[in-house]
Design a protein around this motif. Sequence first.
Motif, mmCIF file in Angstrom:
data_model
loop_
_atom_site.group_PDB
_atom_site.id
_atom_site.type_symbol
_atom_site.label_atom_id
_atom_site.label_comp_id
_atom_site.label_asym_id
_atom_site.label_seq_id
_atom_site.Cartn_x
_atom_site.Cartn_y
_atom_site.Cartn_z
ATOM 1 N N ALA A 10 -21.184 3.789 -12.948
ATOM 2 C CA ALA A 10 -20.169 2.977 -12.263
ATOM 3 C C ALA A 10 -18.998 2.542 -13.144
ATOM 4 O O ALA A 10 -18.098 1.836 -12.674
ATOM 5 C CB ALA A 10 -20.841 1.746 -11.646
ATOM 6 N N GLY A 11 -18.995 2.968 -14.403
ATOM 7 C CA GLY A 11 -17.927 2.511 -15.304
ATOM 8 C C GLY A 11 -16.568 3.102 -14.956
ATOM 9 O O GLY A 11 -16.474 4.122 -14.276
ATOM 10 N N ARG A 12 -15.531 2.446 -15.456
ATOM 11 C CA ARG A 12 -14.173 2.913 -15.176
ATOM 12 C C ARG A 12 -13.729 4.042 -16.098
ATOM 13 O O ARG A 12 -12.847 4.819 -15.763
ATOM 14 C CB ARG A 12 -13.195 1.744 -15.311
ATOM 15 N N GLY A 13 -14.295 4.100 -17.287
ATOM 16 C CA GLY A 13 -13.888 5.140 -18.227
ATOM 17 C C GLY A 13 -12.503 4.904 -18.791
ATOM 18 O O GLY A 13 -11.719 5.841 -18.943
ATOM 19 N N GLU A 14 -12.230 3.663 -19.144
ATOM 20 C CA GLU A 14 -10.881 3.331 -19.636
ATOM 21 C C GLU A 14 -10.525 4.065 -20.921
ATOM 22 O O GLU A 14 -9.406 4.514 -21.095
ATOM 23 C CB GLU A 14 -10.750 1.815 -19.822
ATOM 24 N N ARG A 15 -11.512 4.204 -21.810
ATOM 25 C CA ARG A 15 -11.212 4.861 -23.091
ATOM 26 C C ARG A 15 -11.026 6.362 -22.941
ATOM 27 O O ARG A 15 -10.380 7.002 -23.765
ATOM 28 C CB ARG A 15 -12.308 4.531 -24.124
ATOM 29 N N LEU A 16 -11.573 6.942 -21.887
ATOM 30 C CA LEU A 16 -11.351 8.370 -21.628
ATOM 31 C C LEU A 16 -9.944 8.568 -21.061
ATOM 32 O O LEU A 16 -9.298 9.586 -21.308
ATOM 33 C CB LEU A 16 -12.414 8.904 -20.663
ATOM 34 N N GLY A 17 -9.488 7.577 -20.312
ATOM 35 C CA GLY A 17 -8.111 7.603 -19.818
ATOM 36 C C GLY A 17 -7.829 8.673 -18.785
ATOM 37 O O GLY A 17 -6.721 9.202 -18.702
ATOM 38 N N SER A 18 -8.839 9.031 -17.989
ATOM 39 C CA SER A 18 -8.642 10.005 -16.921
ATOM 40 C C SER A 18 -8.047 9.290 -15.698
ATOM 41 O O SER A 18 -8.003 8.064 -15.650
ATOM 42 C CB SER A 18 -9.995 10.645 -16.587
ATOM 43 N N ASP A 19 -7.598 10.062 -14.699
ATOM 44 C CA ASP A 19 -7.019 9.443 -13.498
ATOM 45 C C ASP A 19 -8.105 9.022 -12.513
ATOM 46 O O ASP A 19 -7.811 8.555 -11.419
ATOM 47 C CB ASP A 19 -6.023 10.409 -12.826
ATOM 48 N N ARG A 20 -9.366 9.207 -12.896
ATOM 49 C CA ARG A 20 -10.491 8.849 -12.028
ATOM 50 C C ARG A 20 -11.609 8.275 -12.901
ATOM 51 O O ARG A 20 -11.544 8.403 -14.123
ATOM 52 C CB ARG A 20 -10.967 10.080 -11.272
ATOM 53 N N THR A 197 -40.437 -0.234 -27.901
ATOM 54 C CA THR A 197 -40.577 0.673 -29.036
ATOM 55 C C THR A 197 -39.494 1.739 -28.978
ATOM 56 O O THR A 197 -38.734 1.810 -28.010
ATOM 57 C CB THR A 197 -41.980 1.332 -29.063
ATOM 58 N N TRP A 198 -39.396 2.538 -30.035
ATOM 59 C CA TRP A 198 -38.406 3.616 -30.031
ATOM 60 C C TRP A 198 -39.060 4.942 -30.362
ATOM 61 O O TRP A 198 -40.089 4.985 -31.045
ATOM 62 C CB TRP A 198 -37.264 3.306 -30.993
ATOM 63 N N VAL A 199 -38.467 5.994 -29.829
ATOM 64 C CA VAL A 199 -38.902 7.362 -30.124
ATOM 65 C C VAL A 199 -37.669 8.137 -30.588
ATOM 66 O O VAL A 199 -36.540 7.649 -30.456
ATOM 67 C CB VAL A 199 -39.529 8.043 -28.872
ATOM 68 N N GLU A 200 -37.882 9.323 -31.114
ATOM 69 C CA GLU A 200 -36.769 10.126 -31.593
ATOM 70 C C GLU A 200 -35.835 10.494 -30.433
ATOM 71 O O GLU A 200 -36.284 10.971 -29.388
ATOM 72 C CB GLU A 200 -37.339 11.396 -32.252
ATOM 73 N N GLY A 201 -34.538 10.251 -30.619
ATOM 74 C CA GLY A 201 -33.543 10.644 -29.625
ATOM 75 C C GLY A 201 -33.104 12.080 -29.856
ATOM 76 O O GLY A 201 -33.854 12.882 -30.400
ATOM 77 N N ASP A 202 -31.882 12.393 -29.441
ATOM 78 C CA ASP A 202 -31.372 13.760 -29.574
ATOM 79 C C ASP A 202 -29.854 13.703 -29.741
ATOM 80 O O ASP A 202 -29.189 13.015 -28.954
ATOM 81 C CB ASP A 202 -31.744 14.545 -28.301
ATOM 82 N N PRO A 203 -29.319 14.417 -30.749
ATOM 83 C CA PRO A 203 -27.862 14.379 -30.965
ATOM 84 C C PRO A 203 -27.064 14.842 -29.746
ATOM 85 O O PRO A 203 -25.931 14.423 -29.538
ATOM 86 C CB PRO A 203 -27.632 15.332 -32.144
ATOM 87 N N ARG A 204 -27.682 15.699 -28.913
ATOM 88 C CA ARG A 204 -26.968 16.190 -27.713
ATOM 89 C C ARG A 204 -26.737 15.078 -26.696
ATOM 90 O O ARG A 204 -25.945 15.233 -25.772
ATOM 91 C CB ARG A 204 -27.769 17.320 -27.053
ATOM 92 N N LEU A 205 -27.436 13.950 -26.868
ATOM 93 C CA LEU A 205 -27.248 12.821 -25.950
ATOM 94 C C LEU A 205 -26.022 11.989 -26.294
ATOM 95 O O LEU A 205 -25.926 10.826 -25.900
ATOM 96 C CB LEU A 205 -28.503 11.942 -25.955
ATOM 97 N N LEU A 206 -25.096 12.569 -27.009
ATOM 98 C CA LEU A 206 -23.839 11.897 -27.344
ATOM 99 C C LEU A 206 -23.216 11.268 -26.090
ATOM 100 O O LEU A 206 -23.169 11.901 -25.037
ATOM 101 C CB LEU A 206 -22.859 12.916 -27.926
ATOM 102 N N LYS A 207 -22.760 10.045 -26.222
ATOM 103 C CA LYS A 207 -22.090 9.386 -25.099
ATOM 104 C C LYS A 207 -20.617 9.788 -25.084
ATOM 105 O O LYS A 207 -19.913 9.633 -26.075
ATOM 106 C CB LYS A 207 -22.208 7.866 -25.212
ATOM 107 N N VAL A 208 -20.178 10.303 -23.957
ATOM 108 C CA VAL A 208 -18.764 10.643 -23.797
ATOM 109 C C VAL A 208 -17.980 9.345 -23.652
ATOM 110 O O VAL A 208 -18.124 8.632 -22.654
ATOM 111 C CB VAL A 208 -18.537 11.548 -22.567
#
Length: 224
Positions: A10-20, A197-208
């Motif tokens: 539901a975020g606006r994506g202000e830092r991406l700066g798209s028109d949507r 607790t935490w488990v190993e994540g994955d670099p591919r889970l980069l947040k856009v």
Amino acid sequence: MSVWAVLAAAGRGERLGSDRPKAFARLGGRPLLAESLERLEGSDWIDQIVIAAPPDWEEPSILVAEEIAATKVSSAVRGGDSRSESVRLALAEVPEDAAVVLVHDAARPLLPDEVIERVLAPLSEGWEGVVPALRVSDTVKRVEGDRVLETLRRDDLVAVQTPQAFLADALRRAVSGDVSEATDCASLVEAGGGRVTWVEGDPRLLKVTDAADLALVESWLEEE
Ligand code: CTP
Ligand code: MG
């Protein structure tokens, strides 16, 4: 044991700066939302999905679900002013008998099924919340304005991603109070004394977050 997924989109994506809104920015020729939705849909671990959609984008979110022939999407609800608000609103659509809720950011499109499996496992070992995380490789310092105050012990630090998995009751309790300061759901469970607790994540889970992230994720998607 039924596992519901909440997709925070539901975020606006202000830092991406798209028109949507960011969830509808293009990734691989489709709305960004389609990528994580398709992966949740395709996961044998997930039974049902609720989407927290940007205000007035509930319909288009359902259309994305229809385009990928998703059968697990039960609803798309209007998100709130903050991520935690959006999760709270989506959680209201999850039935009382759901045992486990997995919360994922639509902004992390490349969701490996192994990570879903990894975050669910500790819930049957007495943990109430599980986050995927990566060890920090940079040196991290605490600052106040211009001044560096201290250098943190890197061995004690991890950088946290989503999907985050929770016993449904623990997550419901956590989001019932003041959620305005929280940047993830686990911090609310922690604040209430919950066992996380935490488990190993994955670099591919980069947040856009910005356009460079989107280009990077797009290049990884082409390699897959
Ligand atoms: N999110 C949400 N509801 C909000 C704010 C954020 O569901 N009110 C979701 C976003 O859609 C995203 C995730 O939380 O999938 C992480 O948020 P972030 O990366 O900050 O996305 P945006 O808030 O959309 O981006 P920005 O902060 O640049 O506006
Ligand atoms: Mg944001």
